[in-house]
Design a protein around this motif. Structure first.
Motif, PDB file in Angstrom:
ATOM      1  N   GLU A 155       0.961  -1.430  -0.059  1.00 21.35           N
ATOM      2  CA  GLU A 155      -0.057  -0.041  -0.013  1.00 21.35           C
ATOM      3  C   GLU A 155       1.015   1.212   0.115  1.00 21.35           C
ATOM      4  OE1 GLU A 155      -3.544   0.774  -0.459  1.00 21.35           O
ATOM      5  OE2 GLU A 155      -3.328  -1.611  -0.831  1.00 21.35           O
ATOM      6  N   GLU A 186      -8.585   0.158  -0.118  1.00 16.98           N
ATOM      7  CA  GLU A 186      -8.613   1.840  -0.126  1.00 16.98           C
ATOM      8  C   GLU A 186     -10.254   1.870   0.081  1.00 16.98           C
ATOM      9  OE1 GLU A 186      -8.194   5.662  -2.596  1.00 16.98           O
ATOM     10  OE2 GLU A 186      -6.427   4.035  -2.371  1.00 16.98           O
ATOM     11  N   LYS A 222       0.738   3.767  -3.087  1.00 14.99           N
ATOM     12  CA  LYS A 222       0.210   5.399  -2.989  1.00 14.99           C
ATOM     13  C   LYS A 222       1.561   6.040  -3.536  1.00 14.99           C
ATOM     14  CE  LYS A 222      -3.571   4.294   0.118  1.00 14.99           C
ATOM     15  NZ  LYS A 222      -3.824   3.178  -0.544  1.00 14.99           N
TER      16      LYS A 222
END
Length: 70
Positions: free
Chosen positions: A12, A67, A16
């Motif tokens: 993650e 998300e 991102k």
């Protein structure tokens, strides 16, 4: 299980396009907490979920899509 959780956290962070130092800064703790596959406390874990905008179920069990799965 801990290794799998860290794999999802690291994925993650990469997805991102953040650095571990930036995630730690946003969480309000030292970046050393994000290095290695150490056990982390529930408070730190919840902050990581919040900063990465993923559900705890996703990070713990790989369920959902991260998300949007709160």
């Amino acid at each position: 299980m801990v290794d799998e959780v860290w794999e999802r956290i690291n994925a993650e962070i990469k997805k991102k396009k953040l650095s571990k130092a930036e995630v730690a800064r946003r969480c309000g703790f030292d970046r050393k907490n994000l290095y290695g596959n150490n056990n982390i406390g529930i408070v730190y874990f919840s902050l990581i979920c919040k900063v990465l905008k993923v559900s705890s179920d996703y990070l713990l069990f790989g369920e959902g899509h991260g998300e949007n799965d709160k």
